[in-house]
Design an enzyme around this catalytic site. Structure first.
Site, mmCIF file in Angstrom:
data_model
loop_
_atom_site.group_PDB
_atom_site.id
_atom_site.type_symbol
_atom_site.label_atom_id
_atom_site.label_comp_id
_atom_site.label_asym_id
_atom_site.label_seq_id
_atom_site.Cartn_x
_atom_site.Cartn_y
_atom_site.Cartn_z
ATOM 1 N N LEU A 21 0.820 -1.210 0.000
ATOM 2 C CA LEU A 21 0.000 0.000 0.000
ATOM 3 C C LEU A 21 0.854 1.261 0.000
ATOM 4 O O LEU A 21 0.392 2.319 -0.382
ATOM 5 C CB LEU A 21 -0.925 0.009 1.219
ATOM 6 N N GLY A 24 5.638 4.859 4.827
ATOM 7 C CA GLY A 24 5.487 6.107 5.558
ATOM 8 C C GLY A 24 6.629 6.318 6.519
ATOM 9 O O GLY A 24 7.672 5.657 6.440
ATOM 10 N N GLY A 25 6.419 7.227 7.456
ATOM 11 C CA GLY A 25 7.480 7.565 8.378
ATOM 12 C C GLY A 25 7.876 6.422 9.290
ATOM 13 O O GLY A 25 9.025 6.316 9.706
ATOM 14 N N MET A 26 6.915 5.544 9.621
ATOM 15 C CA MET A 26 7.220 4.484 10.562
ATOM 16 C C MET A 26 7.664 3.201 9.863
ATOM 17 O O MET A 26 8.442 2.425 10.418
ATOM 18 C CB MET A 26 6.010 4.196 11.434
ATOM 19 N N ASP A 138 -0.782 13.748 13.860
ATOM 20 C CA ASP A 138 -0.463 13.846 12.425
ATOM 21 C C ASP A 138 -1.739 13.804 11.595
ATOM 22 O O ASP A 138 -1.824 13.099 10.594
ATOM 23 C CB ASP A 138 0.486 12.711 12.024
#
Length: 634
Positions: A21, A24-26, A138
């Protein structure tokens, strides 16, 4: 959604993966399916975060809290393993596009009655999040998904765990993580956040939904300028329908005490039914149909083809119930919050100095040399008279680069291959492949060549950043389309490659030199003089260390307050391409020039230079959805 590639596991916990998908940041996010048939989204934590004990403790606490969040408007937690070598969490998959996609790419600004209903739905979701003792931190258009039954918030709460292990919201390349246009004033100033911060961000999201723009501008005008406007200026409510002005202004009050609570918004905002325009509802139906089609295809095929340059992740020898972990990473010391932005990840663009030799096809022998020697930076490549006779057509000789994932301006995965002359069986090509978390370099043997097509087979890995994370590239086929364009394929992966620069000086001169991040007291506060951030870019060939960053900032205590001590963190990065933007790979910090608390492995990036307010500005992007770090000539 994108198909799985060779570096991805087949399953994570009890969930079978269907596709990617995004990232991201994590970490990376996969579409998956449970044994009972439920579709879920599984997020796997980035290796550099998983290596940090403080992050793991925070992540475990946040996941436990998220499991207590109930009610509509959020995606429920359906499974997790916070103790795994690669920690993960699975949440219910929301079959709908994001608000950013609907407004920014497909439909445009939404009607006022839709925005009011959006406000009520998001406020209702936030009441459940806040009741669990969490702050979203966020809330932005890409974290709001639209469904027939109302909006859904995703990625709530997790940012708290990441915040504690980043440098006040700046990654180790200086990139600002998160979305500055959708932050609260207290978030910009690095203050303690309460539920009121989410309400301010909600106001910004509503302005975007109704007008198509953020009320405080975008990063195009400068990240620090955007943050200054959030903290000090009134919002730009141009084009906002008059019937929404009172609601939005209340949410965007500078003082948290002056904002309504999420519960108060639920009680006072009227809703519409149906709440979405007919065109958007039709889009939701098409989106759901594509997901069902993906599931059917994936389970019919049973597997996904791989691509060149896979990694040791996902190889045989691991049980089907766990993701294949990366090699053991030394535990990183506890990191503390420096206080600028509620961050989403740690981006480190670095590479060990011992890996800075350059890999060139050996011109004199047509192979890599059986004596174990490596060609070093600046080594001559020879000329035509020194080369043995070979079968590679002249049109293929030289370097070629392309984007496998993402766009030319914002790449997420890139490849480069430099082709030399040679006979069948010779290692006549050097490849460089960069994805968000690794750089893989190696040599490939020539299988066949004719006027229109060249095929490379067996490969050797010569450089892996991080170490021992790459497997040899699979077969690569290159088909010539024009003198400057060829089509590259490896398994199911395909990309268009273009001619690229070669030699010992391929870095554009405009990037070379020393760059400094501006130290704005309005952003960094009264301790601004204790922050410094410099990047030095040098000339060199692909494979050499051309990027160096030195970042100095105050240590903080457990409460986030600066102490008299300072941290000095130094990072380097290998050059992975010669095009525009300039690609740099991930790696490790420089141990003898960094504090032990500095970040380690991280994510690749790319560099560009533009003009901003009459000055050259260096933008350092991570290969993920994050704002760039901004630097100016030192």
């Amino acid at each position: 959604m994108e198909p799985l590639n060779a570096e991805d596991p087949v399953s994570i916990g009890p969930f079978r993966l269907l596709g990617r998908l995004g990232a991201g940041g994590m970490g990376r996010v996969f579409l998956a399916r449970s044994a009972g048939g439920r579709t879920v989204a599984v997020k796997v934590v980035h290796a550099e975060l998983a290596a940090q004990d403080e992050f793991r403790r925070r992540f475990a606490r946040e996941v436990a809290a998220l499991e207590q969040v109930g009610g509509t408007g959020t995606a429920p937690v359906l499974g997790s393993d916070t103790a795994a070598q690669s920690p993960w969490v699975a949440v219910g998959y929301v079959p709908g596009p994001s608000l950013r996609v609907v407004v920014g790419d497909e439909f445009g600004p939404l009607p006022a009655e839709t925005v009011r209903t959006l406000a009520a739905g998001l406020a209702r979701a936030l009441t459940h999040v806040h009741a669990a003792g969490l702050v979203h931190r966020d809330l932005k258009p890409s974290n709001v998904l639209l469904t027939v039954d109302g909006p859904r918030i995703i990625d709530f709460g997790i940012a708290r765990a990441v915040e504690t292990v980043t440098d006040g919201g700046l990654t180790s390349t200086g990139a600002v993580v998160g979305s500055p246009g959708f932050m609260s004033p207290e978030q910009v100033r690095g203050e303690k956040l309460t539920a009121a911060s989410d309400v301010f961000c909600l106001g910004s999201v509503l302005v975007y939904a109704a007008t198509g723009h953020s009320p405080f501008g975008t990063a195009d005008s400068g990240v620090h300028a955007t943050m200054f406007r959030i903290a000090h200026d009134e919002p730009d409510l141009t084009d906002l329908p008059a019937e929404l002005a009172g609601l939005v202004r209340a949410c965007l009050a500078k003082d948290p005490a002056d904002r309504p609570s999420a519960a108060e918004l639920v009680e006072t905002v009227a809703v519409a039914d149906p709440w979405l325009p007919a065109e958007v509802l039709a889009r939701l139906g098409r989106h759901a149909a594509r997901v069902l089609e993906t599931e059917a295809i994936t389970f019919a095929d049973g597997a996904t083809g791989g691509t060149a340059g896979g990694t040791t992740d996902g190889t045989a020898g691991h049980g089907p119930g766990e993701p294949t972990p990366p090699p053991p990473v030394p535990k990183a010391p506890k990191r503390r919050r420096g206080g600028l932005i509620a961050a989403a990840t740690a981006l480190v663009v670095a590479a060990a100095a011992t890996l800075t030799y350059v890999l060139w096809p050996d011109p004199s022998s047509g192979n890599s040399g059986d004596d174990g020697r490596k060609n070093h930076a600046g080594a001559p490549t020879g000329d035509g008279s020194a080369r043995p006779s070979g079968i590679v057509p002249a049109a293929f000789l030289g370097a070629w680069e392309g984007v496998q994932r993402g766009s030319a301006d914002h790449p997420r995965e890139t490849s480069r291959i430099e082709i030399g002359q040679g006979a069948v069986g010779s290692k006549a090509a050097v490849y460089v492949q960069v994805s968000e978390e690794r750089l893989c370099m190696g040599r490939s043997r020539l299988v066949s060549a004719d006027e229109d097509k060249v095929v490379f087979g067996e490969s050797d890995v010569t450089t892996s950043v991080p170490a021992q994370r790459c497997t040899p590239a699979a077969h690569q086929t290159l088909t010539l389309r024009s003198p400057d364009v060829l089509e590259w394929s490896s398994g199911a992966a395909k990309a268009t490659f273009r001619k690229a620069g070669t030699g010992t000086s391929v870095v554009p001169e405009r990037l070379v030199g020393r760059w400094k991040m501006k130290n704005d007291p309005l952003i960094f506060g009264r301790n601004s003089e204790r922050y410094s951030d410099e990047v030095t870019i040098t000339q060199g060939p692909v494979g050499s260390s051309v990027f160096r960053r030195v970042h100095v900032y105050p240590r903080t205590d457990d409460e986030g307050n600066p102490t008299p001590e300072s941290l000095v963190c130094t990072f380097t990065a290998l050059l992975a391409g010669s095009g525009t933007p300039l690609i740099i790979g991930p790696g490790t910090g420089v141990p003898d020039a960094s504090d032990r608390d500095c970040e380690r492995d991280g994510i690749a990036g790319y560099l560009t230079v533009d003009r901003f307010k009459g000055q050259d500005r260096l933008l350092v992007f991570p290969m993920m959805d994050a704002e760039p770090g901004e630097y100016y000539r030192g």
